[in-house]
Every structure is written in structure tokens, then in C-alpha cells.
Design a protein around this motif. Structure first.
Motif, PDB file in Angstrom:
ATOM      1  N   LEU A 149     106.372  -7.845 -21.613  1.00  0.00           N
ATOM      2  CA  LEU A 149     106.058  -6.943 -20.500  1.00  0.00           C
ATOM      3  C   LEU A 149     107.129  -7.036 -19.408  1.00  0.00           C
ATOM      4  O   LEU A 149     107.463  -6.035 -18.778  1.00  0.00           O
ATOM      5  CB  LEU A 149     104.674  -7.265 -19.931  1.00  0.00           C
ATOM      6  CG  LEU A 149     103.488  -6.918 -20.850  1.00  0.00           C
ATOM      7  CD1 LEU A 149     102.193  -7.478 -20.281  1.00  0.00           C
ATOM      8  CD2 LEU A 149     103.375  -5.417 -21.054  1.00  0.00           C
ATOM      9  N   VAL A 150     107.677  -8.234 -19.178  1.00  0.00           N
ATOM     10  CA  VAL A 150     108.751  -8.390 -18.192  1.00  0.00           C
ATOM     11  C   VAL A 150     109.978  -7.583 -18.618  1.00  0.00           C
ATOM     12  O   VAL A 150     110.615  -6.908 -17.796  1.00  0.00           O
ATOM     13  CB  VAL A 150     109.122  -9.882 -18.010  1.00  0.00           C
ATOM     14  CG1 VAL A 150     110.379 -10.029 -17.135  1.00  0.00           C
ATOM     15  CG2 VAL A 150     107.964 -10.647 -17.364  1.00  0.00           C
ATOM     16  N   GLU A 151     110.311  -7.621 -19.904  1.00  0.00           N
ATOM     17  CA  GLU A 151     111.444  -6.826 -20.419  1.00  0.00           C
ATOM     18  C   GLU A 151     111.217  -5.336 -20.171  1.00  0.00           C
ATOM     19  O   GLU A 151     112.139  -4.600 -19.808  1.00  0.00           O
ATOM     20  CB  GLU A 151     111.624  -7.079 -21.922  1.00  0.00           C
ATOM     21  CG  GLU A 151     112.299  -8.397 -22.257  1.00  0.00           C
ATOM     22  CD  GLU A 151     113.822  -8.309 -22.228  1.00  0.00           C
ATOM     23  OE1 GLU A 151     114.370  -7.527 -21.445  1.00  0.00           O
ATOM     24  OE2 GLU A 151     114.459  -9.051 -23.001  1.00  0.00           O
ATOM     25  N   ILE A 152     109.991  -4.890 -20.384  1.00  0.00           N
ATOM     26  CA  ILE A 152     109.669  -3.474 -20.191  1.00  0.00           C
ATOM     27  C   ILE A 152     109.794  -3.095 -18.715  1.00  0.00           C
ATOM     28  O   ILE A 152     110.380  -2.060 -18.372  1.00  0.00           O
ATOM     29  CB  ILE A 152     108.245  -3.176 -20.729  1.00  0.00           C
ATOM     30  CG1 ILE A 152     108.252  -3.280 -22.262  1.00  0.00           C
ATOM     31  CG2 ILE A 152     107.759  -1.790 -20.293  1.00  0.00           C
ATOM     32  CD1 ILE A 152     106.878  -3.435 -22.885  1.00  0.00           C
ATOM     33  N   VAL A 153     109.287  -3.948 -17.818  1.00  0.00           N
ATOM     34  CA  VAL A 153     109.402  -3.706 -16.374  1.00  0.00           C
ATOM     35  C   VAL A 153     110.873  -3.634 -15.970  1.00  0.00           C
ATOM     36  O   VAL A 153     111.289  -2.768 -15.193  1.00  0.00           O
ATOM     37  CB  VAL A 153     108.675  -4.809 -15.571  1.00  0.00           C
ATOM     38  CG1 VAL A 153     108.953  -4.681 -14.074  1.00  0.00           C
ATOM     39  CG2 VAL A 153     107.173  -4.745 -15.826  1.00  0.00           C
ATOM     40  N   LYS A 154     111.671  -4.539 -16.532  1.00  0.00           N
ATOM     41  CA  LYS A 154     113.103  -4.598 -16.228  1.00  0.00           C
ATOM     42  C   LYS A 154     113.802  -3.287 -16.600  1.00  0.00           C
ATOM     43  O   LYS A 154     114.593  -2.732 -15.825  1.00  0.00           O
ATOM     44  CB  LYS A 154     113.723  -5.775 -16.999  1.00  0.00           C
ATOM     45  CG  LYS A 154     115.171  -6.062 -16.695  1.00  0.00           C
ATOM     46  CD  LYS A 154     115.608  -7.309 -17.480  1.00  0.00           C
ATOM     47  CE  LYS A 154     117.092  -7.543 -17.329  1.00  0.00           C
ATOM     48  NZ  LYS A 154     117.529  -8.720 -18.131  1.00  0.00           N
ATOM     49  N   LYS A 178      97.615  -0.384 -24.465  1.00  0.00           N
ATOM     50  CA  LYS A 178      97.159   0.809 -23.722  1.00  0.00           C
ATOM     51  C   LYS A 178      97.939   0.964 -22.423  1.00  0.00           C
ATOM     52  O   LYS A 178      98.321   2.075 -22.033  1.00  0.00           O
ATOM     53  CB  LYS A 178      95.659   0.694 -23.426  1.00  0.00           C
ATOM     54  CG  LYS A 178      94.774   0.919 -24.646  1.00  0.00           C
ATOM     55  CD  LYS A 178      93.309   0.705 -24.300  1.00  0.00           C
ATOM     56  CE  LYS A 178      92.441   0.792 -25.547  1.00  0.00           C
ATOM     57  NZ  LYS A 178      91.029   0.432 -25.256  1.00  0.00           N
ATOM     58  N   MET A 179      98.201  -0.163 -21.748  1.00  0.00           N
ATOM     59  CA  MET A 179      98.966  -0.132 -20.502  1.00  0.00           C
ATOM     60  C   MET A 179     100.400   0.340 -20.772  1.00  0.00           C
ATOM     61  O   MET A 179     100.945   1.165 -20.044  1.00  0.00           O
ATOM     62  CB  MET A 179      98.976  -1.519 -19.869  1.00  0.00           C
ATOM     63  CG  MET A 179      99.741  -1.612 -18.555  1.00  0.00           C
ATOM     64  SD  MET A 179      99.591  -3.243 -17.812  1.00  0.00           S
ATOM     65  CE  MET A 179     100.473  -4.217 -19.007  1.00  0.00           C
TER      66      MET A 179
END
Length: 495
Positions: A149-154, A178-179
């Protein structure tokens, strides 16, 4: 301007002795979620590494907005608005979440880094996407799912025009998936291109607009998602119709091999009771964070057990560490094969025999004949595809890497084999082969515990399923009672 925002035209990429990509063409529209599908080794990762400036092709060109662009390195890709979230996460484990999100950016005035300001900005990015992670936490303290999820936010923070997601849901819970899909829908509205790689066909039908199927480094076909079926995609991937996907012969109840009585580890799992019989596949289901992996790590001696008993064939055993577990006849194939299961830079042969070196090494003498007999036996049993035993394990496909990890533990001749997410991140063809191997092992009398977050897999292969929630077994479901609704109800108990 043409219909397509991104075009990769006639891409050829060759590695020593093999063509990884042969005349590959990919066309993606603005605001499209375009899926790449194919077995491991089909060329998906190589293609996105060409797009991301990691590999340079021998032939072919990349066009953005109908203008040719050159990707000599990762910086070129970033300057052209391309972000890639790789399957192998590229985070710095000893830095904070905030540091990783802003990694590579110039420091503030006079070279001073205002950490409070960075954490504040990073926390805002996390909160905006609904990611419940503290920006000040170290990456090493996060689960694989949280790191993903951190990679996706980045990637989202960089406001890239093209975002490639390589197996982004492989470690995510249903709620986290889902998020992620909500994030993708919002990116589509901003006309961002998403190239989405996944082996989970149900996800592709949920999120993608079109799917390009690759096989042996070539494009087989590009289809509109709404106009295709599971069966067509599988046939395109493997070049044949795949029958008997979940291979499980009828289980005849044998003697109890291992029994857990009130196993407890404070704050992790509580009063765990289960029995595993000879030749049985006992599934463990539950949401991410339910405690399944932690429980089996303790059974294998990686982590301590505070109280309770473990019985092997009716006799109490004390598992103090993995060595004592192996000596007791227990083996564990871990969830993360790259981090915990393989020495990627070492050879296939080294990895296959790592647990049984004593069988062919006496002092400084290596019995090459016995070593080769071992390697040949398991290579044949698991159908491991490798040019040679001296090939680096890291160069093989995910499916073959997983078979090597299984081989390593089979060679120790265990009575009980624990498989934690045994088909994570591998294609449907390799999955079917591993299911057949698992089934054959039980026919030979081995007992198997299988942790899986994929509901069809755990239902398709298990003889019984223990469901965990918040560190407890909330229900055990018999084969004739299997249903997704029942298992999910137990998984959500106490939530």
C-alpha cells in the motif's frame, strides 16, 4: 493525436540464449485500465521493465501522445510520467514510511530535511487514500500488505500519467483490494493510464477495460474484458484448455499425525486446537492478520509458544527452533519465497538441496553422484523447468521458484508439510501443476496444512478448513459443508 496515449511498437528483447519479447505491440488509451495476463515467463515483467527504463530493447519504439520517447533509465521513465509498482517491493526497510514516500526528492533549504514536515505531508497522502498506516513507522515494522500500500501511495503522489501495478493485490486482504480498486477508479477519472498485472482472473473482470495476453514472449491476443470469459483467457495463456484445475482425490481418514492443544502466544493467537490426519489437506482460511502465518511459524519453531501442547503421533514434542521441527518431521514452505524461501543469487541445485547437505557431503568430500540423484529425482517429481542446476534461482519464473522451495523441504522427507500461500504470484498453469503435486504427496501419505487467502483454492484443495479470526479458530468446516458464505462468516467473527 491518435486514439492511443501509450504505444509500444514491435518491441524485441533478448537475454543470453532466449528471446524474452518477440515483436510485442501494446496500445493503451487515456484513462484505461489495461491488464497484462500470461504465465510466469510469458514476458509481462520484461515488457514493463522496458517501459520503465530498466531494460533497453534490441528493437522497437515507445510512443506517448504519438511522439517517440527514449527510456534509457528509470529517471527517463519518471520524467515521462511513468511509475512502476514492482512485484518485488523497492522500499528501504530501515527508513520510515514518510522517507520512502518522498525518497529521491531534494532536501529543503540549506540541505536541511524537515522531518516533521515530511511526515505531515506523507500522512496527508496516506489519509487521502484511506490507508491506515502511520507515516512515522519504519518500513521493516510493516506487513507485506502494508508495504504494498505504501508503494501505491508513493506512485499516486507523483501524479504519474501512467502507473504500472505488478501483482499489487498479492498480499492484500479483501477490504484492502476494495480500497485499491476505489483508488484506481479515481485515477481513471483523472485520465491516468493503469497497466494492471494479476494472475487473479476475477480481479481483471472487476477492474480492467481490456486484457492483453502474452505467451512465450509474444502477444497472443488483446480482448475487451466484457467480451471474454475465464475459459477463453486460460486457453489463450496456456495454449490449451485446462481441465481439472483443482486436483484432489478422495481423502480416506487416517490416523492423527499432529495435534495442537490450547496453543497460545500472548497477543498473537489463543487456545488453538486442531488435528491433522495422515494424507489430509487441512486448510487454514481467514482475513489477512487473522494469525494463520504466526501460528504456523510457531508450530515450526520460528517463534515461541507460551502455553499449550503439540503432539506428534500421540507423543508430546517440544519445538524450540526450526531445526527441532525438521527433526520432528515438520517442514514449512513460507509465504514469501523470495525473502524467506530462496537464496536468489545462488544456484537452483544449491537451493534444492539446502536442507539435506549431510546426505552427500561428508567433511570436505562432496558425493556428486548422490547429489545428482537427489536433484534428478525432485526435478522430475515437480517438473522443474531450468536450463541447468547451476542456473541462478532468481532467473527462473515464479512457478519454478515455488517448486524449488517445495523441493527443498520435500528432500528432508517430512511427515507434515505446512504450505503458506503456496501459489501466491504464480500463473494458472503453474498453479495447476502445484495442486497436482500437493495431491500426489497426500496419496503417498504426507499430511499437509495449507494456508491460503484465495477462497476458491482453499475450498478446492482442502479436506477440512479451520477458519481464524483475530488469533482464534472461530470455526472448522467439513468438506460437505464448504461455502464461501460460511467461511467468510467465521472469518468475520469478532470483527
Amino acid at each position: 493525436m491518435g486514439e492511443f496515449t501509450l504505444e509500444m511498437r514491435h518491441i524485441h528483447k533478448k537475454f543470453p540464449g532466449v528471446y524474452a519479447l518477440k515483436d510485442v505491440c501494446l496500445q493503451v488509451k487515456k484513462g484505461e485500465v489495461h491488464a497484462l495476463l500470461g504465465e510466469n515467463g510469458a514476458g509481462k515483467s520484461t515488457l514493463i521493465k522496458v517501459l520503465g527504463g530498466i531494460h533497453k530493447p534490441e528493437e522497437g519504439k515507445i510512443f506517448i501522445d504519438n511522439k517517440p520517447v527514449t527510456m534509457n533509465n528509470v529517471r527517463d521513465a519518471q520524467e515521462n510520467g511513468i511509475s512502476i509498482i514492482h512485484q518485488e517491493l523497492l522500499l528501504v526497510s530501515q527508513m520510515t514510511v514518510a522517507d520512502n514516500i518522498f525518497l529521491g526528492e531534494a532536501p529543503g533549504k540549506y540541505g536541511y530535511i524537515n522531518r516533521k514536515e515530511i511526515e505531515k505531508k506523507a500522512q496527508k497522502e496516506l489519509d487521502n487514500l484511506g490507508v491506515a498506516i502511520n507515516a512515522g513507522d519504519l518500513i521493516s515494522a510493516l506487513s507485506i500488505a502494508q508495504q504494498q500500500l505504501v508503494e501505491i501511495v508513493k506512485a499516486v503522489r507523483l501524479q504519474s500519467r501512467i502507473i504500472v501495478m505488478d501483482e499489487p493485490t498479492s498480499s492484500l486482504s479483501d477490504n484492502e483490494v476494495k480500497m485499491l480498486f476505489k483508488i484506481i477508479e479515481n485515477l481513471k477519472k483523472k485520465e491516468t493510464i493503469i497497466i494492471f498485472i494479476s494472475h487473479k482472473l476475477e480481479e481483471l473482470f472487476s477492474i480492467s477495460d481490456r486484457i492483453t495476453v502474452l505467451r512465450d514472449g509474444e502477444v497472443v491476443k488483446t480482448v475487451k474484458t466484457k467480451n471474454t470469459t475465464n475459459e477463453e483467457l486460460i486457453a489463450l495463456m496456456v495454449g490449451r484448455k485446462l481441465d481439472n484445475y483443482y486436483i484432489r482425490d478422495k481423502f480416506e481418514k487416517g490416523d492423527v499425525v499432529i495435534e495442537a492443544k490450547n496453543l497460545t502466544r500472548a497477543g498473537v493467537f489463543h487456545n488453538i486446537n486442531f488435528q491433522l490426519r495422515k494424507g489430509e489437506i487441512l486448510g487454514f482460511a481467514g482475513l489477512v492478520g487473522a494469525g494463520r502465518t504466526e501460528l504456523m511459524s510457531s508450530v515450526f519453531g520460528i517463534n515461541r509458544i507460551d502455553s499449550g501442547e503439540l503432539l506428534l503421533r500421540g507423543k508430546k514434542v517440544h519445538i524450540k527452533n526450526p531445526l527441532s521441527a525438521i527433526q520432528a518431521g515438520i517442514a514449512l514452505v513460507p509465504e514469501d519465497r523470495k525473502l524467506q524461501g530462496l537464496v536468489l543469487k545462488n544456484s537452483v541445485g544449491f537451493n534444492m538441496t539446502l536442507t539435506v547437505l549431510k546426505k552427500f557431503i561428508k567433511g570436505v568430500i562432496v558425493n556428486k553422484k548422490i547429489e545428482k540423484e537427489l536433484l534428478d529425482r525432485y526435478q522430475k517429481l515437480l517438473n522443474i523447468k531450468t536450463p541447468s542446476y547451476s542456473q541462478k534461482a532468481g532467473n527462473l519464473s515464479g512457478g519454478n521458484q515455488q517448486k524449488i522451495v517445495i523441493t527443498k523441504w520435500l528432500a528432508s522427507e517430512p511427515q507434515v508439510l505446512i504450505l503458506d500461500e503456496p501459489t501466491r504470484g504464480i500463473d494458472v498453469g503453474a498453479k495447476a501443476e502445484i495442486y497436482a503435486i500437493i495431491n500426489e504427496l497426500t496419496q503417498r501419505g504426507m499430511s499437509i496444512i495449507m494456508i491460503s487467502s484465495e477462497m476458491p483454492e482453499v475450498m478446492g484443495m482442502s479436506d477440512r478448513i479451520c477458519v481464524m479470526s483475530e488469533g482464534r479458530i472461530t470455526g472448522t468446516v467439513e468438506k460437505n459443508e464448504f461455502s464461501q458464505e460460511k467461511i467468510l462468516a467465521y472469518a468475520l467473527e469478532g470483527k
